[in-house]
Design a protein around this motif. Structure first.
Motif, PDB file in Angstrom:
ATOM      1  N   UNK A  95       1.276  -1.294  -0.149  1.00 13.17           N
ATOM      2  CA  UNK A  95      -0.465   0.271  -0.076  1.00 13.17           C
ATOM      3  C   UNK A  95       0.859   0.869   0.225  1.00 13.17           C
ATOM      4  N   UNK A  96       1.880   1.233  -0.186  1.00 11.00           N
ATOM      5  CA  UNK A  96       2.944   2.223  -0.451  1.00 11.00           C
ATOM      6  C   UNK A  96       3.768   2.582   0.674  1.00 11.00           C
ATOM      7  N   UNK A  97       2.935   2.033   2.289  1.00 10.82           N
ATOM      8  CA  UNK A  97       3.050   2.019   3.929  1.00 10.82           C
ATOM      9  C   UNK A  97       4.307   1.903   4.078  1.00 10.82           C
ATOM     10  N   UNK A  98       5.177   2.485   4.860  1.00  8.59           N
ATOM     11  CA  UNK A  98       6.132   2.109   5.762  1.00  8.59           C
ATOM     12  C   UNK A  98       5.407   1.674   7.970  1.00  8.59           C
ATOM     13  N   UNK A  99       5.276   0.485   7.656  1.00  5.74           N
ATOM     14  CA  UNK A  99       4.754   0.310   9.192  1.00  5.74           C
ATOM     15  C   UNK A  99       5.708   0.020  10.077  1.00  5.74           C
ATOM     16  N   UNK A 100       5.439   0.740  11.250  1.00  3.86           N
ATOM     17  CA  UNK A 100       7.062   0.003  11.847  1.00  3.86           C
ATOM     18  C   UNK A 100       6.463  -1.609  13.156  1.00  3.86           C
ATOM     19  N   UNK A 101       6.977  -2.082  12.577  1.00  2.00           N
ATOM     20  CA  UNK A 101       6.356  -3.628  13.127  1.00  2.00           C
ATOM     21  C   UNK A 101       6.931  -5.039  12.716  1.00  2.00           C
ATOM     22  N   UNK A 102       7.573  -4.768  13.733  1.00  2.00           N
ATOM     23  CA  UNK A 102       8.142  -6.399  13.585  1.00  2.00           C
ATOM     24  C   UNK A 102       8.027  -7.568  14.607  1.00  2.00           C
ATOM     25  N   UNK A 103       8.203  -8.814  14.537  1.00  2.00           N
ATOM     26  CA  UNK A 103       7.507  -9.493  14.599  1.00  2.00           C
ATOM     27  C   UNK A 103       8.178  -9.885  15.952  1.00  2.00           C
ATOM     28  N   UNK A 104       7.580 -10.565  16.843  1.00  2.00           N
ATOM     29  CA  UNK A 104       8.157 -10.784  18.356  1.00  2.00           C
ATOM     30  C   UNK A 104       7.549 -11.953  19.393  1.00  2.00           C
ATOM     31  N   UNK A 105       8.868 -13.112  18.321  1.00  2.00           N
ATOM     32  CA  UNK A 105       8.402 -14.771  18.259  1.00  2.00           C
ATOM     33  C   UNK A 105       8.467 -15.203  19.782  1.00  2.00           C
TER      34      UNK A 105
END
Length: 399
Positions: free
Chosen positions: A263-273
């Motif tokens: 969608x052309x967006x940078x979301x500051x989300x990272x997986x923490x498993x």
């Protein structure tokens, strides 16, 4: 390829996507949820706790030592696993920046009030909508083996008490009376009587079914791209066709950063498993949901199962298997606190899934484009914050 239209297309069918679909459909919107396996992922394998008491974010001063321990010890609560993505280092730096005391305090205040509102919404879903969520008024206990660790948490208790949380300190004798199945040589616990618990997979599916009853559609499809023109997204491409919509919601959990790029967006989300192990049971083992503080293990004891959850692993791949021996180590650590845990031979295979983590711990809920809304980044509070997120997204669309 097939083409479909909806008022709102929701990418992600976990607890956040299901709650979003429910409140949008109840408001009269035509909703289509796209997810390769709705109701699975972290929404099925998590601890199943609704816990305003856990509103202190992962980015807090106490976490800094855990980050350093991740680099120095293999048995740390926070671990790193190869391959490490290029964006992980700046994400960690952002998390350490957000861990400054005043920022962590601000985040705690926000998360606590959102969590309390969400618990009231869960009760409304049960009472007013008749959704069978099987909420359990278990309350929760933070249990400590050492007196020093118990005392260090008193500051956290004071912070939550100032926000209105009801909590109590239990010494060794009071803890034995509250939870006879725990090891007798524990230092004490902090009790939060208003926390709740449930079966997360069952609850997610129940809310999705309630959304269907209002007309929402769920399709097992994977979004592989999006098409934009004149600043708006007009369609997404899936592995089975094309979906056009007036609004698009990114509720893809730990995959939200990847989906956001479509969608052309940078979301500051990272997986923490995290890793969980579930044991069958014919009755509740414990009266409360329990957090074993020094071991960083959560135990949710339901009518027919006992689930252990632990870990915060960064790096690796989404489809990666749990670390070798993870189930045995989790069992052994938990059994040192709960000797009557069911036999390890009865447990299911260890499950590994990613929590969508933001550097600050504050979920990303809001417009990120002219007709695109993010609803992600809930970290370990995804189940807790599901309904309040759904109402927020619905209000953004309908107003």
């Amino acid at each position: 390829m097939d083409s479909t239209h909806a008022d709102v297309a929701v990418v992600g069918g976990g607890i956040i996507g299901s709650c979003t679909a429910f409140y949008l459909a109840r408001s009269g919107a035509d909703v289509l949820v796209l997810d390769p396996a709705p109701g699975t992922g972290a929404s099925a394998g998590n601890a199943g706790m609704l816990v305003p008491s856990q509103s202190v974010p992962f980015a807090n001063p106490a976490t800094v030592g855990a980050w350093l321990g991740a680099l120095a010890r293999r048995d740390s609560f926070v671990t790193l696993r190869r391959p490490l993505s290029p964006g992980l280092v700046p994400w960690i730096a952002g998390s350490l920046f957000e861990a400054r005391p005043w920022r962590a305090s601000r985040t705690t205040r926000l998360l606590y009030h959102l969590a309390r509102k969400s618990l009231r919404l869960y009760e409304e879903l049960t009472e007013a909508e008749g959704i069978d969520l099987q909420l359990r008024a278990t309350g929760s206990l933070r249990v400590f083996r050492s007196t020093a660790a118990f005392r260090r948490q008193h500051r956290m208790v004071r912070t939550l008490a100032k926000l209105g949380a009801e909590c109590e300190l239990l010494g060794p004798r009071a803890l034995r009376e509250a939870e006879p199945q725990l090891h007798p040589d524990l230092a004490g616990a902090i009790g939060f009587p208003h926390d709740r618990s449930l079966d997360p997979a069952r609850a997610t599916l129940a809310i999705a079914d309630a959304a269907r009853a209002y007309g929402a559609r769920f399709r097992a499809e994977t979004v592989v791209g999006a098409r934009r023109a004149n600043g708006r997204v007009h369609s997404v491409v899936t592995d089975r066709g094309t979906v056009t919509a007036d609004w698009f919601v990114i509720a893809a959990g730990a995959a939200s950063s990847r989906v956001g790029r479509f969608f052309g967006a940078r979301l500051p989300v990272r997986p923490g498993y995290g890793v969980s192990v579930t044991y069958p049971a014919d009755r509740p083992l414990l009266r409360h949901s329990v957090m074993l503080e020094e071991a960083h293990i959560v135990i949710n004891s339901g009518p027919r199962s006992v689930r252990l959850t632990t870990g915060m692993e960064f790096g690796g791949t989404a489809g990666g298997e749990p670390p070798a021996g993870a189930g045995q180590r989790l069992d052994a650590a938990a059994r040192s606190f709960v000797p009557t845990l069911p036999s390890r031979d009865t447990a299911g295979a260890p499950w590994r899934g990613g929590r969508p983590m933001t550097p600050s711990g504050i979920p990303r809920v809001g417009r990120i484009g002219e007709n695109v809304i993010a609803a992600t980044g809930h970290g370990t509070l995804g189940m807790t914050l599901g309904p309040v997120t759904g109402t927020l997204v619905s209000s953004l669309v309908t107003r």
